[in-house]
Design a protein around this motif. Structure first.
Motif, PDB file in Angstrom:
ATOM      1  N   PHE A 295       0.757  -1.199  -0.113  1.00  0.00           N
ATOM      2  CA  PHE A 295       0.097   0.104   0.294  1.00  0.00           C
ATOM      3  C   PHE A 295       0.902   1.049  -0.044  1.00  0.00           C
ATOM      4  N   HIS A 296       2.209   0.718   0.520  1.00  0.00           N
ATOM      5  CA  HIS A 296       3.114   2.664   0.646  1.00  0.00           C
ATOM      6  C   HIS A 296       3.805   2.675  -0.160  1.00  0.00           C
TER       7      HIS A 296
ATOM      8  N   THR B 139       1.275   6.179  -3.562  1.00  0.00           N
ATOM      9  CA  THR B 139       2.504   8.033  -3.005  1.00  0.00           C
ATOM     10  C   THR B 139       1.893   8.787  -4.139  1.00  0.00           C
TER      11      THR B 139
ATOM     12  N   ASP C   6      -4.610  11.628   1.916  1.00  0.00           N
ATOM     13  CA  ASP C   6      -5.013  11.259   3.135  1.00  0.00           C
ATOM     14  C   ASP C   6      -5.878  10.421   3.997  1.00  0.00           C
TER      15      ASP C   6
ATOM     16  N   HIS D  62      -5.181   6.565   3.338  1.00  0.00           N
ATOM     17  CA  HIS D  62      -4.740   5.932   4.797  1.00  0.00           C
ATOM     18  C   HIS D  62      -4.923   5.385   5.791  1.00  0.00           C
ATOM     19  N   ARG D  63      -5.400   7.063   5.919  1.00  0.00           N
ATOM     20  CA  ARG D  63      -6.446   6.889   6.610  1.00  0.00           C
ATOM     21  C   ARG D  63      -7.719   5.797   7.167  1.00  0.00           C
TER      22      ARG D  63
ATOM     23  N   ARG E  40      -4.649  -3.672   3.177  1.00  0.00           N
ATOM     24  CA  ARG E  40      -5.124  -2.462   2.694  1.00  0.00           C
ATOM     25  C   ARG E  40      -5.305  -2.264   1.315  1.00  0.00           C
TER      26      ARG E  40
END
Length: 335
Positions: free
Chosen positions: A103-104, A107, A147, A150-151, A261
């Motif tokens: 998931f990272h 970007t 945001d 990722h939340r 995720r």
């Protein structure tokens, strides 16, 4: 991945423009009898039987893989490979590896590139937001989107359904996703392609980076001419995109993807629903034709339910020679 089958304007029911056939890539078929996009037709099959099998069916180096252009430029300067290159290499070395941290890779830079790769005049989805409107505050919008991703606050929006004409007077349902869904789906596809492009078999051509209908036709012609083939089966899976089983789809994805995720995002898109003439429906199966994520999901599903089975059958049970070429849910088998 430009083959997301977006449309510039909603097609009319009485014969507007749109995608009228399944085996259509982003390269227009202008000179059908001329040389294809790449030199994939071999002059002589190799001696090794397994290698010959792949070459004769048109397996060549898959051009246009994720980050390929940037990687080459970087390596010329002596730098280290990109993060997705390391993912790709790990996937290639270990076909049973499950990736727990992907998931990272979604970007801000990848979201921005996804936005600019979209068609500027594509029809808006259920949110009504156009490419130009979103771009007026692009950086703020993308940072807010990242945001929310990722939340865990990001929610997939319903797909707007329209219809385009098919040969024979029938109509094909087409789903138009919201702009943010297109952006995120394109970014996720880029990440997942780093894994699945090492898994997909050589006779799969539909909606893959660097592959085209011309290459599929070349592979078929080569197989028919150079193999002992006198029986041909031309098959199409009826209503395939509408009939994909959601639970089996997720099970197949989880063979390789263990990042919860990413899996959660896929579930959100599958369950987002369809808006048609003001009415919402939530189908138990299927993935909308036209959604950016759908071609990859279709290839993953068919990789497990058709491609691997056909490959094993050919190796273990076929008495004579056999060829197979698949483009999305259309495939041709020769015996």
């Amino acid at each position: 991945m430009r083959e997301n089958r977006e449309i510039s304007t909603p097609p009319e029911r009485d014969g507007g423009s749109g995608r009228t056939g399944k085996a259509v890539g982003h390269t227009p078929v202008v000179h059908g009898m001329e040389r294809s996009d790449g030199p994939i037709v071999p002059t002589k099959p190799p001696n090794d039987a397994r290698r010959a099998e792949e070459v004769v069916e048109g397996r060549g180096p898959t051009k246009g893989n994720t980050d390929e252009q940037n990687v080459r430029r970087t390596q010329c300067r002596g730098s280290t490979p990109s993060a997705l290159d390391r993912v790709r290499e790990a996937a290639r070395k270990d076909k049973k590896m499950k990736f727990t941290a992907l998931f990272h890779h979604v970007t801000l830079e990848r979201l921005r590139a996804s936005y600019y790769a979209l068609r500027r005049r594509a029809a808006p989805g259920t949110d009504g937001v156009t490419w130009a409107e979103y771009g007026q505050r692009l950086e703020d919008n993308l940072r807010d989107l990242l945001d929310r991703l990722h939340r865990g606050a990001y929610r997939g929006k319903p797909t707007r359904r329209v219809y385009i004409p098919k040969p024979g007077g029938r109509q094909r349902p087409l789903g138009i996703a919201s702009l943010e869904d297109k952006i995120v789906q394109r970014a996720v596809v880029e990440v997942l392609n780093a894994i699945y492009e090492t898994d997909f078999l050589g006779f799969s051509y539909g909606f893959r980076p660097g592959r085209s209908p011309h290459q599929a036709l070349d592979a078929l012609a080569t197989g028919v001419q150079r193999r002992k083939v006198n029986w041909v089966l031309d098959a199409d899976i009826r209503g395939f995109f509408d009939a994909i089983d959601h639970e089996w789809m997720i099970k197949f994805v989880e063979h390789r993807i263990a990042d919860k995720r990413i899996v959660r995002l896929l579930r959100k898109w599958l369950k987002a629903g369809i808006l048609e003439q003001g009415e919402m429906t939530y189908p138990e199966g299927g993935t909308p034709q036209g959604a950016t994520i759908s071609p990859l999901l279709a290839n993953i599903y068919l990789h497990y339910v058709l491609d691997l089975w056909a490959q094993q059958w050919r190796k273990r049970h076929a008495v004579g020679e056999m060829i197979i070429v698949r483009y999305a849910d259309d495939f041709v088998v020769g015996f």
